[in-house]
Design an enzyme around this catalytic site. Structure first.
Site, PDB file in Angstrom:
ATOM      1  N   GLY A 102       0.811  -1.220   0.000  1.00  0.00           N
ATOM      2  CA  GLY A 102       0.000   0.000   0.000  1.00  0.00           C
ATOM      3  C   GLY A 102       0.840   1.262   0.000  1.00  0.00           C
ATOM      4  O   GLY A 102       2.038   1.237  -0.292  1.00  0.00           O
ATOM      5  N   GLY A 113       5.838   4.116  -8.743  1.00  0.00           N
ATOM      6  CA  GLY A 113       6.524   2.825  -8.944  1.00  0.00           C
ATOM      7  C   GLY A 113       5.522   1.681  -8.928  1.00  0.00           C
ATOM      8  O   GLY A 113       5.543   0.804  -9.803  1.00  0.00           O
ATOM      9  N   HIS A 114       4.615   1.696  -7.917  1.00  0.00           N
ATOM     10  CA  HIS A 114       3.580   0.642  -7.864  1.00  0.00           C
ATOM     11  C   HIS A 114       2.661   0.745  -9.084  1.00  0.00           C
ATOM     12  O   HIS A 114       2.275  -0.265  -9.678  1.00  0.00           O
ATOM     13  CB  HIS A 114       2.696   0.817  -6.626  1.00  0.00           C
ATOM     14  N   SER A 172       7.889   4.247  -0.700  1.00  0.00           N
ATOM     15  CA  SER A 172       6.913   4.734   0.295  1.00  0.00           C
ATOM     16  C   SER A 172       7.635   5.405   1.452  1.00  0.00           C
ATOM     17  O   SER A 172       7.083   6.266   2.128  1.00  0.00           O
ATOM     18  CB  SER A 172       6.078   3.567   0.820  1.00  0.00           C
TER      19      SER A 172
END
Ligand code: PAF
Length: 279
Positions: A28, A33-34, A183
């Site tokens: 999460g 990037g995700h 993150s």
């Protein structure tokens, strides 16, 4: 986009999913990037499943599990926009019920680099990823090259345990100044954010030296260490020039080499890498 929190519910839905199924496992707090992983999965598969699960077993006792950034609402909105079909978002109790006691241990590739500094980290990663693969039943799973050792470990697990899926490596997404998206970048104050550029700068230096013909791996490690030491806010955990598949430190660079590093910038630990490869 459907959000599922129970393993049993997912299992009921899985047979009706159009194949191939592309899977993006995440913890999460999604960044570009995700989303790049989701876009790749979207382009290559009929169904896209994303998991959001902050996996407690891959954090050491002194690590940032409690403070790890979380924003599920924003994550779901971003995933909806990228066209994900399903989000699997289990609780810790769903994944690790009372009495859970089976683990996946990948061998030597987990002992070096991150594994040497984060005891038990890859046991937690391999275990949760194996569980997620068993639950999600993907055709392909997408991982970022930013976590290069994680990719090596997962590929090894998939191959050694004959898991029936393809692992796809996706290049690292960087901010415009070169900082790899993570993150954990949110922890950096403005001075640290500036100092964090040393990671990309030193990896670029290694790449330049290699392009100019340097093949002495120890010389690269030394030059990189000197460069990082000149940044007062940075403290090195490791600088590595290793074989890209075994992760063994090299003395001479002959084939593909993974140049990777971990450094503390203030209280934030960052990792980054580049691949040196003639291909
Ligand atoms: O890379 C990550 O975010 C995590 O290690 C993963 C693969 C989702 C497992 O928890």
């Amino acid at each position: 986009m459907k959000v599922v929190t129970q393993i049993q519910e997912y299992r009921k839905l899985r047979p009706a999913m159009a194949v191939p199924v592309g899977f993006v496992p995440t913890m999460g707090y999604l960044h570009q990037g995700h989303l790049e992983l989701v876009r790749r999965a979207r382009a290559e598969n009929q169904t896209v499943v994303v998991s959001i699960f902050v996996n407690p077993t891959q954090f050491g006792p002194q690590e940032d599990l409690a403070s790890y950034p979380r924003d599920p609402e924003r994550d779901l909105a971003l995933l909806e926009k990228e066209g994900a079909d399903m989000v699997f978002m289990p609780s810790a109790e769903e994944m690790y019920p009372e009495g859970f006691d089976s683990w996946v241990e990948v061998g030597r590739a987990t002992e070096r680099l991150e594994g040497a500094y984060r005891t038990g980290h890859f046991r937690g990663v391999a275990t949760v990823v194996a569980k997620l693969f068993n639950i999600v039943q993907p055709t392909r799973a997408y991982f970022g090259q930013k976590d290069a050792q994680q990719l090596v470990v997962i590929k090894k697990m998939v191959s050694d345990l004959n898991l029936d899926l393809e692992v796809v490596a996706v290049p690292t997404v960087r901010e415009s100044d070169g900082l790899a998206m993570s993150s954990r970048n949110i922890y950096l104050d403005p001075n640290e954010r500036q100092a964090a550029l040393v990671l990309w700068q030193v990896l670029s230096l290694a790449q330049e030296l290699w392009q100019e013909g340097e093949r002495d791996a120890e010389r690269l490690r030394q030059e990189m260490t000197l460069f990082i030491d000149a940044e007062p806010l940075a403290r090195i955990d490791y600088v590595s020039v290793a074989d890209s598949s075994t992760l063994e430190e090299l003395s001479r660079i002959e084939g593909a080499a993974l140049v990777s590093m971990a450094a503390w910038i203030g209280k934030t630990r960052l990792i980054d890498n580049v691949m040196l490869d003639t291909k």
